[in-house]
Design an enzyme around this catalytic site. Structure first.
Site, PDB file in Angstrom:
ATOM      1  N   CYS A  38     -10.968 -10.504  -0.361  1.00 53.73           N
ATOM      2  CA  CYS A  38      -9.812 -10.156   0.161  1.00 53.73           C
ATOM      3  C   CYS A  38      -9.596 -10.469   1.743  1.00 53.73           C
ATOM      4  O   CYS A  38      -8.447 -10.653   2.238  1.00 53.73           O
ATOM      5  CB  CYS A  38      -9.978  -8.652   0.190  1.00 53.73           C
ATOM      6  SG  CYS A  38      -8.763  -7.479   0.836  1.00 53.73           S
ATOM      7  N   HIS A  90      -8.679  -1.157  -1.634  1.00 55.36           N
ATOM      8  CA  HIS A  90      -8.930   0.263  -1.126  1.00 55.36           C
ATOM      9  C   HIS A  90      -9.397   1.295  -2.078  1.00 55.36           C
ATOM     10  O   HIS A  90     -10.021   2.104  -1.765  1.00 55.36           O
ATOM     11  CB  HIS A  90      -7.484   0.986  -0.720  1.00 55.36           C
ATOM     12  CG  HIS A  90      -6.206   0.559  -1.438  1.00 55.36           C
ATOM     13  ND1 HIS A  90      -5.790  -0.500  -1.557  1.00 55.36           N
ATOM     14  CD2 HIS A  90      -5.686   1.410  -2.384  1.00 55.36           C
ATOM     15  CE1 HIS A  90      -4.463  -0.455  -2.234  1.00 55.36           C
ATOM     16  NE2 HIS A  90      -4.523   0.819  -2.967  1.00 55.36           N
ATOM     17  N   HIS A  95      14.217  11.445  12.122  1.00 56.36           N
ATOM     18  CA  HIS A  95      15.321  10.918  12.303  1.00 56.36           C
ATOM     19  C   HIS A  95      15.497  10.058  13.624  1.00 56.36           C
ATOM     20  O   HIS A  95      15.280  10.241  14.511  1.00 56.36           O
ATOM     21  CB  HIS A  95      16.681  11.864  11.992  1.00 56.36           C
ATOM     22  CG  HIS A  95      18.048  11.067  12.070  1.00 56.36           C
ATOM     23  ND1 HIS A  95      18.481  10.488  10.981  1.00 56.36           N
ATOM     24  CD2 HIS A  95      18.901  11.086  12.992  1.00 56.36           C
ATOM     25  CE1 HIS A  95      19.581   9.836  11.230  1.00 56.36           C
ATOM     26  NE2 HIS A  95      19.867  10.291  12.362  1.00 56.36           N
TER      27      HIS A  95
END
Length: 492
Positions: free
Chosen positions: A47, A347, A471
């Site tokens: 990895c 993970h 937002h």
């Protein structure tokens, strides 16, 4: 306290230092276990050195190149950027080296002994100590390599009360498609190309295949993506996969599905010929400068002595059989990560390893639920998913609600020019509980964690409805997709 150069007896010995292995060792040390880890090639495993991390560095370079070429769309004047392949590769290796060194630091910080070599389990611990023989590595590390850390233990015989196998997996080889490191590559060779090939065939359209297809297509190679099934990204939701296919083709990729690979042959010093066959039996030949074999991986179980110890393997795939906390059928021997079967995700390996050592310690643990493990694919557009898909839910005859919200209706996505995307949510129609989510679009790999936590917390449509999302953000698409499932979307 471990005396690195003399200790031979440990509470826990972990074989393999990939993400699963080194995290397992760290958690074991935190819990007070005297811990050692065996590694034959490089700390961090595939990895950190040849997979997740350096490939994302390459993808980032490709992404910046793409944005640079589209600068005029954002009102910017600049020259057309061109890739400098060697600098791109060098950067990815530098990133890998930095994290490789970080693992060494963490192991030292937690007083974990590093044993350099290849391990074989001679005897199982049972109620006492098991024995592990560590031999010097039988092959040279892949190039470019990171030197073994200083002060490691040498090859020899070691004893441990608990032995945890975390040896990961290696590229699967199809008959007739044996990598030669020159014209037929695995992901390792594809990570460090000496020069950019003009044409590339990628066999396999899972995560690894589509990521490399994205890299090479963005860098300028002509890319053909081959998949034996009728859907690319066969593990993903069909609707998401279809959107991805359209986007890949829009970028200029040639995609062939429902074809079987018959074999490959190097026809010259700089060309490979691939023979494929349709379901109807029609054969044809494709040619390219390089071929990347990305047809999955197989567990690294050979040489560990598992058959002599009668450690049970899964029929067919050959993964080590484990229970929900990583125990094998042999007391004192455990397995975590890729070697213990899918999903083949870093993970998952880390979480599984933590559960394993906490169970050894006698702590209360929540067994791993594979349906709640998120998956991320870093092609362009990105893809992420967690839980079950619409098709899986319907197959189980569960009455469901499906929500959809396209990025073209999200203000942030429009502002940053990432309107090709979708957030799809699946809820149980009776309980309104979230069952799964599938996303495609810009930075969706950063959004999927919200859904992973929602699944863990058994969130309902109302939980999403009463959560205030900021937002303007891409995360508002999460909120709107959940509302859509309940026929209450505000911006559609």
């Amino acid at each position: 306290m471990i005396t690195r150069m003399t200790d031979t007896t440990f509470d826990i010995l972990v074989i393999g230092s990939g993400p699963g292995g080194y995290v397992t060792a760290i958690r074991a040390a935190q819990l007070g276990f005297k811990t050692a880890i065996v590694e034959r090639e490089h700390l961090g495993g595939i990895c950190l050195n040849w997979g997740c991390i350096p490939s994302k560095a390459l993808l980032r370079s490709a992404e910046i190149l793409k944005h640079g070429r589209g600068a005029a769309e954002f009102g910017l004047r600049s020259g057309t950027p061109e890739p400098d392949l060697q600098r791109i590769v060098t950067r990815s290796r530098t990133v890998s080296k930095q994290l490789n060194g970080g693992v060494d630091y963490l192991l030292a910080k937690n007083n974990i002994a590093i044993i350099w070599g290849e391990a074989a389990i001679e005897s199982a611990p049972g109620a006492g100590y098991g024995e592990v023989t560590v031999r010097p590595p039988s092959h040279s590390p892949r190039q470019p390599q990171h030197a073994p850390p200083k002060g490691v233990l040498a090859a020899g015989r070691y004893r441990a009360k608990h032995i945890i196998i975390a040896t990961g997996a290696q590229p699967r080889v199809l008959p007739g498609l044996t990598p030669d490191g020159k014209r037929i590559w695995t992901y390792c060779e594809a990570m460090v190309p000496p020069e950019l090939p003009r044409s590339v065939i990628v066999v396999g359209s899972g995560a690894i295949g589509v990521e490399f297809a994205s890299i090479y297509r963005t860098l300028g190679a002509n890319v053909t993506l081959i998949e034996a099934l009728h859907q690319i990204l066969p593990m993903e939701d069909a609707e998401i996969a279809q959107i991805a296919r359209r986007q890949f083709q829009k970028q200029g990729m040639n995609i062939l599905t429902g074809v079987k690979v018959v074999g490959a042959e190097a026809t010259s010093t700089d060309e490979v010929s691939l023979t494929i066959e349709t379901l109807a039996g029609d054969r044809s030949t494709l040619k390219a400068e390089r071929l990347i074999s990305a047809v999955g991986v197989v567990a690294n179980t050979s040489g560990l002595g598992l058959s002599d110890l009668a450690v049970a393997l899964e029929d067919g795939p050959g993964y080590i059989k484990v229970d929900n906390v990583g125990r094998t059928n042999i007391p004192g021997i455990y397995a975590i990560g890729d070697v213990a079967g899918p999903p083949m995700l870093a993970h998952k390996a880390e979480h599984q390893g933590v559960i394993c050592v906490e169970a050894i310690k006698g702590l209360p643990v929540s067994p791993l639920d594979n349906t709640k493990i998120p998956s991320c694919i870093f092609c362009h557009p990105q893809i992420a998913s967690v839980g079950i898909t619409e098709a899986q839910a319907r197959k189980s005859e569960t009455e469901i609600l499906v929500g959809r919200f396209p990025f073209r209706a999200n203000g942030k996505a429009i502002a940053i020019g990432e309107t090709e995307g979708l957030v799809k949510t699946v809820f149980d129609a009776n309980t309104k509980r979230l069952l799964g989510a599938q996303l495609i679009g810009g930075e969706v790999t950063e959004l999927i964690g919200t859904f992973a936590m929602a699944l863990e917390m058994n969130a309902t449509v109302d939980n999403f409805r009463h959560t205030v999302f900021p937002h303007p953000t891409l995360s508002e698409a999460i909120f709107e997709s959940a509302l859509s499932a309940d026929m209450a979307a505000l911006h559609l």
